[in-house]
Design a protein around this motif. Sequence first.
Motif, PDB file in Angstrom:
ATOM      1  N   GLU A  67     -23.083   5.321 -22.770  1.00 12.12           N
ATOM      2  CA  GLU A  67     -23.185   4.138 -21.918  1.00 12.12           C
ATOM      3  C   GLU A  67     -22.034   4.127 -20.899  1.00 12.12           C
ATOM      4  N   ASN A  68     -20.833   4.369 -21.406  1.00 17.52           N
ATOM      5  CA  ASN A  68     -19.671   4.369 -20.516  1.00 17.52           C
ATOM      6  C   ASN A  68     -19.755   5.487 -19.491  1.00 17.52           C
ATOM      7  N   SER A  69     -20.201   6.649 -19.960  1.00 20.55           N
ATOM      8  CA  SER A  69     -20.272   7.806 -19.080  1.00 20.55           C
ATOM      9  C   SER A  69     -21.306   7.588 -17.969  1.00 20.55           C
ATOM     10  N   LEU A  70     -22.458   7.024 -18.333  1.00 18.29           N
ATOM     11  CA  LEU A  70     -23.514   6.796 -17.343  1.00 18.29           C
ATOM     12  C   LEU A  70     -23.080   5.731 -16.332  1.00 18.29           C
ATOM     13  N   ALA A  71     -22.358   4.732 -16.835  1.00 18.56           N
ATOM     14  CA  ALA A  71     -21.882   3.676 -15.936  1.00 18.56           C
ATOM     15  C   ALA A  71     -20.936   4.274 -14.890  1.00 18.56           C
ATOM     16  N   GLU A  72     -20.049   5.169 -15.355  1.00 18.86           N
ATOM     17  CA  GLU A  72     -19.091   5.801 -14.435  1.00 18.86           C
ATOM     18  C   GLU A  72     -19.812   6.674 -13.405  1.00 18.86           C
ATOM     19  N   GLN A  73     -20.915   7.310 -13.834  1.00 22.50           N
ATOM     20  CA  GLN A  73     -21.625   8.228 -12.938  1.00 22.50           C
ATOM     21  C   GLN A  73     -22.571   7.502 -11.976  1.00 22.50           C
ATOM     22  N   GLY A  74     -22.728   6.208 -12.167  1.00 17.20           N
ATOM     23  CA  GLY A  74     -23.614   5.439 -11.302  1.00 17.20           C
ATOM     24  C   GLY A  74     -25.076   5.819 -11.435  1.00 17.20           C
ATOM     25  N   VAL A  75     -25.482   6.103 -12.667  1.00 15.43           N
ATOM     26  CA  VAL A  75     -26.882   6.492 -12.923  1.00 15.43           C
ATOM     27  C   VAL A  75     -27.800   5.275 -12.766  1.00 15.43           C
ATOM     28  N   GLN A  76     -28.984   5.508 -12.198  1.00 14.30           N
ATOM     29  CA  GLN A  76     -29.944   4.415 -11.974  1.00 14.30           C
ATOM     30  C   GLN A  76     -30.322   3.740 -13.288  1.00 14.30           C
ATOM     31  N   ASP A  77     -30.580   2.432 -13.220  1.00 10.52           N
ATOM     32  CA  ASP A  77     -30.895   1.675 -14.437  1.00 10.52           C
ATOM     33  C   ASP A  77     -32.108   2.231 -15.186  1.00 10.52           C
ATOM     34  N   GLY A  78     -33.141   2.617 -14.420  1.00 11.37           N
ATOM     35  CA  GLY A  78     -34.369   3.130 -15.047  1.00 11.37           C
ATOM     36  C   GLY A  78     -34.095   4.396 -15.859  1.00 11.37           C
ATOM     37  N   VAL A  79     -33.308   5.290 -15.277  1.00 14.77           N
ATOM     38  CA  VAL A  79     -32.980   6.553 -15.956  1.00 14.77           C
ATOM     39  C   VAL A  79     -32.118   6.260 -17.185  1.00 14.77           C
TER      40      VAL A  79
END
Lengths: 185, 173
Positions: free
Chosen positions: A44-56
Amino acid sequence: MPRNPHIGAEGKDLFQLIRTNKVYVAYEGLFDQEIVKGFLSITENSLAEQGVQDGVKKKLFNVMMEALQNICKHQASAADQRTSAIFVLSGDEKNYYVQTGNLIGEEKVNDLQAYLNKLNALNADELKELYKTVRMQSTISEVGGAGLGFIDMIRKTGNALRYNFDVLPDGFRFFTLVSTISIES
Amino acid sequence: MQLNSTYSLYRLMNKGQYLLCYSGYLAQNQITALLALAERKMQRESTDSQVRRKVFNVMIECLQAFCKNESERSGNIFVLGKADSHYEILSSFNCDYETGHWLSGFIDGLDGLDRAAIREEHKKMMVREFSHPSMASFYSLLDIALKSASPLEYDYEEHSTHMVFSIKTIIPC
């Protein structure tokens, strides 16, 4: 050359494998609910930092949850002592890959392979129907088991499950399951 | 990732008794989550509280060094392993040639120093000015050497544009 080159061949091979395959997280051992929570938190933290789209992000989380739950259940029900398993999250420019691997008895391979092939051949409507049917027919202890988990992973990602059975010397196989989550839909 | 790579990774981690690998961007949230995961693992192993504290301290220093090494965040890898007699923490990161060569000389220089001498080095580094900002992030290696009470082991690979530097820390159980 370094004066003190003692990092070890295994460590170097591990770094190489992680870099070549763009592995973000890998865990090998016994799994429980706390470990599962830990993984979800790291991701969760990693995806937030990477700015991954909510759907993905949502798809990836759902698949990770299913994959990790499957490992937990498999380990809980395994009669033998060789219950160690691996969970890997990796990715490239186009996809994330959620991979699990665990040992299974050779006698289970044919049924599992046939079931996965059957699921991979179904379209979205057929998967939906099958999901309903399996859910209705399952006993309480079976609900949420690997059968539904596999269907769910295909439905949520829209991608077939890839799998492999590596042959081990003593009547076991190493079952690898890979779910692909496309970054661009 | 190739299908058979999962089994290769499993075999390697199983053989080397590595529990956990993390690669990529590290912010404080990830550090907290990785520490929580390690804590859970050590609880399961019924690890002695003193050893647990040492592993924790070394992990924090390694991960914080990554965080501070602003320029080369993409190549960071952190690995935690557990053998019968020790915990093992491996870290690998990209750095420029100047930093890499300085680091190897610095670690070689720690060989044979006692705790008091390492503490003195630590004091000196706190006030020293470095030619490259990322060098300052590695003064935590002195803390790691102090906390693990074992010599640091390292290796590096030279590439055309940078070096890949790896450090291994052993924490006896």
